[in-house]
Design a protein around this motif. Structure first.
Motif, PDB file in Angstrom:
ATOM      1  N   MET A  39      31.130   9.967  33.140  1.00  0.00           N
ATOM      2  CA  MET A  39      30.132  11.019  33.333  1.00  0.00           C
ATOM      3  C   MET A  39      30.748  12.338  32.886  1.00  0.00           C
ATOM      4  O   MET A  39      31.834  12.703  33.325  1.00  0.00           O
ATOM      5  N   LEU A  40      30.061  13.037  31.995  1.00  0.00           N
ATOM      6  CA  LEU A  40      30.599  14.247  31.394  1.00  0.00           C
ATOM      7  C   LEU A  40      30.131  15.492  32.132  1.00  0.00           C
ATOM      8  O   LEU A  40      28.968  15.580  32.552  1.00  0.00           O
ATOM      9  N   MET A  41      31.045  16.454  32.276  1.00  0.00           N
ATOM     10  CA  MET A  41      30.705  17.769  32.810  1.00  0.00           C
ATOM     11  C   MET A  41      30.471  18.704  31.628  1.00  0.00           C
ATOM     12  O   MET A  41      31.354  18.860  30.776  1.00  0.00           O
ATOM     13  N   PRO A  42      29.304  19.333  31.524  1.00  0.00           N
ATOM     14  CA  PRO A  42      29.080  20.248  30.400  1.00  0.00           C
ATOM     15  C   PRO A  42      30.059  21.418  30.451  1.00  0.00           C
ATOM     16  O   PRO A  42      30.514  21.823  31.525  1.00  0.00           O
ATOM     17  N   VAL A  43      30.381  21.949  29.293  1.00  0.00           N
ATOM     18  CA  VAL A  43      31.250  23.124  29.218  1.00  0.00           C
ATOM     19  C   VAL A  43      30.404  24.361  29.511  1.00  0.00           C
ATOM     20  O   VAL A  43      29.303  24.505  28.977  1.00  0.00           O
TER      21      VAL A  43
ATOM     22  N   SER B 247      22.033   9.387  20.914  1.00  0.00           N
ATOM     23  CA  SER B 247      22.861  10.566  21.169  1.00  0.00           C
ATOM     24  C   SER B 247      22.148  11.513  22.123  1.00  0.00           C
ATOM     25  O   SER B 247      22.769  12.089  23.028  1.00  0.00           O
ATOM     26  N   LEU B 248      20.841  11.689  21.951  1.00  0.00           N
ATOM     27  CA  LEU B 248      20.088  12.551  22.858  1.00  0.00           C
ATOM     28  C   LEU B 248      20.020  11.936  24.246  1.00  0.00           C
ATOM     29  O   LEU B 248      20.194  12.628  25.255  1.00  0.00           O
ATOM     30  N   GLU B 249      19.785  10.623  24.319  1.00  0.00           N
ATOM     31  CA  GLU B 249      19.720   9.951  25.619  1.00  0.00           C
ATOM     32  C   GLU B 249      21.033  10.118  26.385  1.00  0.00           C
ATOM     33  O   GLU B 249      21.035  10.327  27.599  1.00  0.00           O
ATOM     34  N   GLN B 250      22.158  10.036  25.658  1.00  0.00           N
ATOM     35  CA  GLN B 250      23.452  10.209  26.311  1.00  0.00           C
ATOM     36  C   GLN B 250      23.626  11.642  26.795  1.00  0.00           C
ATOM     37  O   GLN B 250      24.154  11.873  27.886  1.00  0.00           O
ATOM     38  N   PHE B 251      23.196  12.604  26.009  1.00  0.00           N
ATOM     39  CA  PHE B 251      23.294  14.001  26.432  1.00  0.00           C
ATOM     40  C   PHE B 251      22.471  14.242  27.694  1.00  0.00           C
ATOM     41  O   PHE B 251      22.820  15.092  28.515  1.00  0.00           O
ATOM     42  N   LEU B 252      21.367  13.522  27.838  1.00  0.00           N
ATOM     43  CA  LEU B 252      20.511  13.715  28.996  1.00  0.00           C
ATOM     44  C   LEU B 252      20.998  12.942  30.221  1.00  0.00           C
ATOM     45  O   LEU B 252      21.035  13.473  31.327  1.00  0.00           O
ATOM     46  N   SER B 253      21.398  11.690  30.010  1.00  0.00           N
ATOM     47  CA  SER B 253      21.689  10.828  31.145  1.00  0.00           C
ATOM     48  C   SER B 253      23.163  10.722  31.505  1.00  0.00           C
ATOM     49  O   SER B 253      23.502  10.425  32.649  1.00  0.00           O
ATOM     50  N   ASP B 254      24.069  10.948  30.556  1.00  0.00           N
ATOM     51  CA  ASP B 254      25.501  10.780  30.831  1.00  0.00           C
ATOM     52  C   ASP B 254      26.208  12.099  31.120  1.00  0.00           C
ATOM     53  O   ASP B 254      27.424  12.134  31.285  1.00  0.00           O
ATOM     54  N   VAL B 255      25.449  13.197  31.140  1.00  0.00           N
ATOM     55  CA  VAL B 255      26.011  14.511  31.451  1.00  0.00           C
ATOM     56  C   VAL B 255      25.461  14.964  32.793  1.00  0.00           C
ATOM     57  O   VAL B 255      24.261  14.818  33.061  1.00  0.00           O
ATOM     58  N   TRP B 256      26.345  15.491  33.648  1.00  0.00           N
ATOM     59  CA  TRP B 256      25.896  15.965  34.959  1.00  0.00           C
ATOM     60  C   TRP B 256      25.394  17.402  34.814  1.00  0.00           C
ATOM     61  O   TRP B 256      26.166  18.349  34.722  1.00  0.00           O
ATOM     62  N   TRP B 257      24.067  17.553  34.802  1.00  0.00           N
ATOM     63  CA  TRP B 257      23.465  18.864  34.611  1.00  0.00           C
ATOM     64  C   TRP B 257      23.156  19.567  35.919  1.00  0.00           C
ATOM     65  O   TRP B 257      22.888  20.776  35.918  1.00  0.00           O
TER      66      TRP B 257
END
Length: 375
Positions: free
Chosen positions: A179-183, A213-223
């Motif tokens: 799970m990615l944390m946005p910068v 790639s968009l799905e990952q940006f939406l679902s794999d990043v903790w917003w």
């Protein structure tokens, strides 16, 4: 003297109000407070307090921010010695895995389509490249953040990503077990393919891989739960525009054009995507409208492009698509952007007192006007 267990319990309660800036949860809810120990001080009637903190990952970029907040919360407690002891380590692999699994289970994939979501989503589009779409996105995102909105931005222009440079980002997102944390830069939470290793190489993605790639940006990043999400789309009406409409049917399209007919005619096509997908066109922004020179407005790229796009989309879509802003052509937009600071911001990160910043402020508030975006 107050009982040590009572002190430890009251300090724990204080720490429940310390929020992890990336995950948006209290450090106690996240299990980051491993232990609290209070023992009578040899030098005063107060207690020496030791707090064991377990950060999510070793070398967490916000570790100093978190420990400073914990230190402040403990030091202000009346029965604690002036300087508490903060022992910092990182979570075990199993503990981190359990935390991430819990967060993912709670979120359940794309967090922006769940019922009751309050995030306003604006997809910034253009018919062709070179009209300043990414610059508009960056400055609009920075404006929202400076106005106090919890703001996130996705660089959905996979081939021509620009947001990392415009925000001065040179680091990669923190990876928490997948799970990615946005910068975060200038108050905006960001994600872009340009933040990852090898991003300077040519990208030849199409179809399913581009959509993924968009799905990952939406679902794999903790917003978390931002007030605003901006997407910087690739120019034109290709796969990514369709993917955004499918993944984020509640998104509103903002079309960017320049004044000349060659740009505005193509910009209309990007707005007409709304005829094929469930996406509302929120409005039009005309960029590089004029250049101020010795008190005279020079229309270097002609005039009327934004109004033409607005009128044609209003007629084709059957509802008003307003011309929301006409932005000047300014060298400082390029200069500060290349230096990694959106031009609407002063050096301290506040909204600058300039005509450009005021224009973006009006645009941001107009976009957030809940009553004006309904058809």
């Amino acid at each position: 003297m107050v009982d040590a267990r009572q002190i430890e319990a009251e300090i724990y309660e204080r720490l429940s109000r310390v929020i992890d800036p990336e995950l948006g949860r209290s450090v106690t809810d996240l299990g980051m407070i491993a232990a609290i120990q209070a023992v009578p001080s040899d030098q005063s009637d107060a207690y020496d307090v030791t707090v064991r903190v377990e950060l999510t990952v070793e070398g967490c970029p916000l570790s100093e921010t978190i420990t400073n907040q914990i230190n402040g919360a403990v030091a202000s407690y009346p029965h604690a010695a002036l300087t508490p002891h903060i022992e910092v380590s990182s979570m075990s692999r199993d503990k981190l895995a359990d935390l991430v699994a819990g967060l993912k289970a709670e979120r359940k994939q794309n967090p922006f389509t769940k019922p009751g979501v309050k995030t306003r989503i604006f997809a910034i589009a253009s018919g062709k490249g070179g009209v300043g779409k990414s610059s508009v996105t960056a400055n609009l995102a920075a404006t929202f953040a400076a106005l106090g909105y919890d703001t996130a931005a996705i660089d959905a222009d996979i081939y021509g990503f620009s947001l990392p440079r415009l925000f001065g980002v040179r680091t990669q997102p923190t990876n928490l077990n997948g799970m990615l944390m946005p910068v975060t830069a200038w108050g905006v939470k960001l994600i872009s393919i340009g933040m990852f290793a090898g991003a300077d190489r040519a990208i030849l993605w199409r179809g399913p891989r581009l959509q993924r790639s968009l799905e990952q940006f939406l679902s794999d990043v903790w917003w978390g739960e931002p007030d605003v999400l901006l997407l910087d789309l690739a120019p034109g009406t290709g796969d990514m525009a369709i993917s955004v409409a499918q993944a984020l049917p509640n998104a509103e399209l903002v079309v960017v054009t320049t004044p000349q007919p060659s740009a505005s005619d193509i910009a209309v096509r990007s707005g007409l995507v709304a005829l094929q997908v469930p996406m509302k066109v929120r409005g039009v922004v005309e960029n590089m409208s004029f250049y101020e020179h010795k008190g005279e407005r020079l229309e270097i790229f002609g005039a009327g492009g934004g109004r033409r796009v607005s009128d044609q989309l209003t007629e084709a879509l059957g509802y008003e698509v307003p011309l929301m802003a006409q932005l000047p052509l300014l060298p400082e937009v390029r200069e500060t952007g290349e230096d990694g600071r959106p031009a609407v911001l002063a050096e301290d990160g506040s909204l600058a007192d300039t005509p450009l910043a005021r224009s973006f402020r009006e645009l941001a508030l107009d976009l957030m006007d809940a009553g004006s975006h309904k058809a």
